[in-house]
Design a protein around this motif. Structure first.
Motif, PDB file in Angstrom:
ATOM      1  N   ASN A 141       0.932  -1.032   0.181  1.00 41.92           N
ATOM      2  CA  ASN A 141      -0.124   0.068  -0.013  1.00 41.92           C
ATOM      3  C   ASN A 141       0.961   1.215  -0.073  1.00 41.92           C
ATOM      4  N   ASP A 151      -5.212   4.667   4.901  1.00 38.34           N
ATOM      5  CA  ASP A 151      -4.535   4.775   3.742  1.00 38.34           C
ATOM      6  C   ASP A 151      -3.409   5.883   3.947  1.00 38.34           C
ATOM      7  N   GLN A 169      -2.939   5.318  -3.373  1.00 35.16           N
ATOM      8  CA  GLN A 169      -2.180   6.504  -3.088  1.00 35.16           C
ATOM      9  C   GLN A 169      -1.714   7.193  -4.105  1.00 35.16           C
TER      10      GLN A 169
END
Length: 350
Positions: A192, A235, A250
């Motif tokens: 992520n 996030d 992102q």
């Protein structure tokens, strides 16, 4: 894909790396603190999804550190042994089994009165493999993988893979090799976010030692203090570092590669497109500590912080530690967003 690899190591960057003494520890008064190069990736997946690539990640790390004589010699894994163990051939086989095959499915399918349901929920993770180098004194080499609990409805936590190399590795191999290691791991892992840079490493006593490092943390903004938990990260992006990896979500949120390149103008900054709709933002050709006493405030880091501020995690990684007020911890966490301390000397004065 545009080749945005950074230029070769510049003399000024090299001097910033070489100014660290080869002695790994800060001083005899703080022997449990090391300055290392740390690479970490936050993975929004359970062990079962990650199992096919974890052995490759370990082998990649071992291959890179072998070039400088680095090795992993001992391990911790509560599912292998209650105590630390030497990495004998038999122990390596057990470690490989732990990484290559997830043992548990969704916890909802377990009997809530069973031993494993109680054990997993009490300790708060599925798998934890922690391998280090050195005997009585840590060498600075470390490989660690910790997977989140496998709930059917995923929590806000992440699985985390991190590796460390000592400052000696940067001296011997150069920062280009450390960057290559970070990119090789990034190609394997469905992250992520992730980052790499200079970091404090504590063998133990972290909460007692951090207050003793207050002045040095303010002086060297390029040092990171690793967070102890990923709970509630969502996030968010975990700070600003030498290398900053953005996953697809992102990268899309910040406006993609074009937005990064249009907003980041510092000459030391490069933006590189990676496979799978991901990106790597490099702040120079080497990781820098900075020195606010000499006016070294890391302007490339500050520029990136200003652009990414809406997506940065709002909390510090150590607000609950004794010895820091909430305001002191907040100021450290926002050190690239707030005005730097006034320098006490001019580096040009020698």
């Amino acid at each position: 894909m545009e080749d945005a690899s950074p230029p070769s190591l510049r003399p000024n960057s090299e001097s910033c790396v070489n100014k660290y003494p080869l002695l790994q520890h800060f001083a005899t008064t703080l022997p449990r603190v090391q300055l290392v190069m740390r690479i970490v990736f936050y993975l929004p997946h359970d062990h079962g999804v990650l199992a096919p690539v974890l052995r490759q990640a370990l082998d990649t790390y071992l291959r890179f550190i072998a070039a400088s004589g680095g090795a992993l010699t001992s391990g911790d894994d509560p599912d292998i042994s209650e105590d630390s163990f030497l990495l004998t051939p038999d122990a390596w086989e057990e470690v490989h089994k732990e990484l290559e095959k997830a043992r548990f499915g969704p916890l909802e399918d377990m009997d809530q009165d069973s031993f494993w349901f109680w054990t997993l929920t009490k300790r708060g993770f599925d798998t934890w493999v922690h391998l280090t180098g050195g005997e009585s004194d840590p060498s600075g080499f470390e490989f660690s993988f910790r997977s989140r609990l496998p709930w059917r409805e995923p929590s806000s936590e992440y699985s985390v893979l991190s590796v460390k190399v000592p400052m000696q590795y940067l001296e011997d191999q150069g920062p280009e090799k450390a960057r290559d290691l970070a990119q090789a791991l990034a190609e394997l892992l469905p992250f992520n976010t992730g980052h790499a840079g200079l970091s404090l490493s504590f063998t133990r006593g972290r909460s007692r030692l951090l207050p003793l490092l207050r002045d040095q943390l303010v002086r060297h903004p390029g040092w990171d203090v690793p967070r102890e938990s990923t709970w509630g990260m969502g996030d968010g992006i975990d700070g600003i570092h030498w290398l900053n990896f953005l996953g697809p979500l992102q990268l899309e949120a910040v406006g993609g590669i074009p937005a990064l390149r249009s907003h980041l103008s510092h000459p030391e900054t490069t933006v590189q497109e990676l496979t799978g709709g991901r990106a790597l933002i490099s702040l120079g050709s080497a990781p820098l500590a900075g020195d606010t006493k000499l006016g070294e405030t890391l302007p490339a880091y500050r520029e990136l912080a200003r652009f990414l501020e809406p997506w940065l995690l709002p909390s510090t990684p150590f607000t609950h530690f004794e010895g820091y007020t909430q305001e002191e911890a907040r100021h450290w966490w926002r050190r690239f967003l707030e005005a730097p301390p006034v320098p006490v000397s001019n580096p040009r004065d020698g």
